[in-house]
Write an enzyme that holds these catalytic residues in place. Structure first.
Site, mmCIF file in Angstrom:
data_model
loop_
_atom_site.group_PDB
_atom_site.id
_atom_site.type_symbol
_atom_site.label_atom_id
_atom_site.label_comp_id
_atom_site.label_asym_id
_atom_site.label_seq_id
_atom_site.Cartn_x
_atom_site.Cartn_y
_atom_site.Cartn_z
ATOM 1 N N LYS A 86 29.507 78.274 0.442
ATOM 2 C CA LYS A 86 30.604 78.335 -0.545
ATOM 3 C C LYS A 86 31.532 77.147 -0.419
ATOM 4 O O LYS A 86 32.101 76.695 -1.410
ATOM 5 C CB LYS A 86 31.368 79.658 -0.421
ATOM 6 C CG LYS A 86 30.529 80.845 -0.872
ATOM 7 C CD LYS A 86 31.275 81.873 -1.664
ATOM 8 C CE LYS A 86 30.273 82.812 -2.314
ATOM 9 N NZ LYS A 86 30.842 84.021 -2.868
ATOM 10 N N LYS A 132 18.711 82.394 -3.240
ATOM 11 C CA LYS A 132 18.908 83.780 -3.692
ATOM 12 C C LYS A 132 19.496 83.800 -5.100
ATOM 13 O O LYS A 132 20.177 82.853 -5.510
ATOM 14 C CB LYS A 132 19.790 84.552 -2.703
ATOM 15 C CG LYS A 132 21.263 84.299 -2.814
ATOM 16 C CD LYS A 132 22.082 85.486 -2.276
ATOM 17 C CE LYS A 132 23.514 85.302 -2.757
ATOM 18 N NZ LYS A 132 24.369 86.427 -2.736
ATOM 19 N N LYS A 171 25.180 85.278 -9.151
ATOM 20 C CA LYS A 171 25.845 85.293 -10.447
ATOM 21 C C LYS A 171 26.681 84.046 -10.686
ATOM 22 O O LYS A 171 27.066 83.750 -11.808
ATOM 23 C CB LYS A 171 26.688 86.566 -10.621
ATOM 24 C CG LYS A 171 27.682 86.847 -9.499
ATOM 25 C CD LYS A 171 28.538 88.084 -9.830
ATOM 26 C CE LYS A 171 28.557 89.185 -8.803
ATOM 27 N NZ LYS A 171 29.084 88.916 -7.510
#
Ligand code: ATP
Ligand code: LTN
Length: 337
Positions: A120, A202, A205
């Site tokens: 992130k 993975k 969204k």
């Protein structure tokens, strides 16, 4: 036979999902489905993780709307407020209070090893805030506050759960037994649904490529189209093998949606090409999502009702959380108001 007089408390479950956008098929198969299944056997406590969501920049109005929408998605998926407690994380202040105490019992080195932080912070290089770094201490607080025995999660959250266990064990060793040590509960199939355009990643969204994920809001046409354009290999055999990452992912999704075993799926598509298989996967996903989509549409029309449910459930959660916080403050030597 002697009658059992002591009624034992059911084992407890806690989990949460961030209202950071529309949930994906990965969220549904990896986590939400187990939230629903576990209600039957356990005392379940669930929340939206809206405090976690602000570790990346959120537009306030969108965050509020996404929180109501996520609440409706989980009810539509089968969460039953007669059987579980379900609220918004920000409604129960103890999450933030315990997170602070746990922050002071979590090491910088431990947090530095978290792969989600690394991913992130690479994605949001302009906003590597302290909350993004200490995110796992808040997640540990969520779980430990309710003395949860089991935590239904997708495979990507395993590392955070291991950290939660380490922090809880350390705290118990220093201050005396305070927290139950939780265990992850990860599905056997579809624990890590992969990105349809890059099966090494993975499904997420927050991916900018719309074709890489299936959202719970996608129409049957969109779903089938996305599966038909899924990246696979140049072979044509529907076989579950590690070197066939794209097909392996589609087989897992198909297995999770239909309940069929993997060898039966290989047999079903023997001699047929990838085209037929991809369409079948798309149709199975669309059929699974249809009733959930219909129910969610009904529920989201009444935001007031959704908010009232969340508030009433937050009150129930506060009662459990308070017991843990009293214990924690006492052990640590903190005066309580
Ligand atoms: P983002 O994509 O914004 O980083 P996320 O979808 O990874 O968010 P959450 O919404 O908080 O994060 O995830 C909720 C639950 O869904 C977690 O238990 C997580 O492990 C699970 N989950 C997320 N993505 C997948 C996936 N691709 N496959 C299986 N489970 C998943
Ligand atoms: N970190 C999780 C969401 C989350 C969670 C939790 C999961 C927040 N608190 C407690 C299980 C238990 C995520 O990003 N997927």
């Amino acid at each position: 036979m002697e009658q059992q007089t002591i009624t034992q408390r059911k084992q407890r479950v806690f989990s949460a999902i961030q209202p950071s956008g529309v949930p994906t098929l990965g969220n549904y198969l990896g986590a939400i489905r187990n939230f629903v299944a576990m209600q039957e056997e356990f005392e379940c406590v669930y929340s939206t993780a809206n405090l976690h969501a602000i570790t990346v920049r959120q537009e306030p109005a969108k965050l509020r709307a996404a929180s109501h929408e996520l609440y409706a998605w989980l009810l539509a998926s089968g969460l039953d407020l007669e059987k579980c407690i379900f609220f918004h994380q920000s409604m129960v202040y103890a999450h933030a209070e315990l997170a602070w105490v746990l922050n002071c019992n979590t090491q910088f080195g431990e947090l530095s090893r978290m792969t989600q932080f690394k991913d992130k912070s690479a994605k949001h290089a302009d906003n590597i805030n302290a909350g993004l770094f200490t995110y796992p201490a808040l997640m540990a607080a969520d779980i430990l506050l309710y003395q949860a025995n089991f935590v239904p999660i997708g495979d990507d959250q395993k590392q955070h759960l291991e950290l939660t266990r380490d922090v809880a064990e350390r705290f118990n060793n220093i201050y005396g037994k305070t927290f139950t040590i939780p265990e992850p509960y990860i599905p056997k199939t579809a624990a890590r649904v992969m990105n349809l355009q890059d099966p090494a990643q993975k499904m997420s969204k927050s991916d900018p490529n719309q074709r890489s994920f299936i959202l719970l809001t996608d129409t049957p046409e969109q779903i089938i189209k996305k599966f038909r354009s899924a990246v696979t290999d140049s072979d044509s055999e529907v076989r579950y093998a590690p070197e066939k990452a794209g097909i392996k992912n589609l087989i897992e999704i198909y297995a999770a949606c239909t309940g069929k075993a993997i060898p039966a799926i290989e047999a079903e598509f023997e001699g047929k090409g990838y085209g037929d298989f991809k369409t079948a996967v798309g149709e199975a996903v669309a059929a699974l999502l249809k009733p959930i989509q219909e129910k969610q549409k009904e529920l989201i029309a009444d935001k007031k009702y959704l908010e009232e449910c969340a508030k009433a459930n937050a009150e129930k959660a506060v009662r459990i959380a308070k017991r843990t916080m009293e214990k924690v403050y006492k052990k640590v030597g903190l005066l309580r108001f």
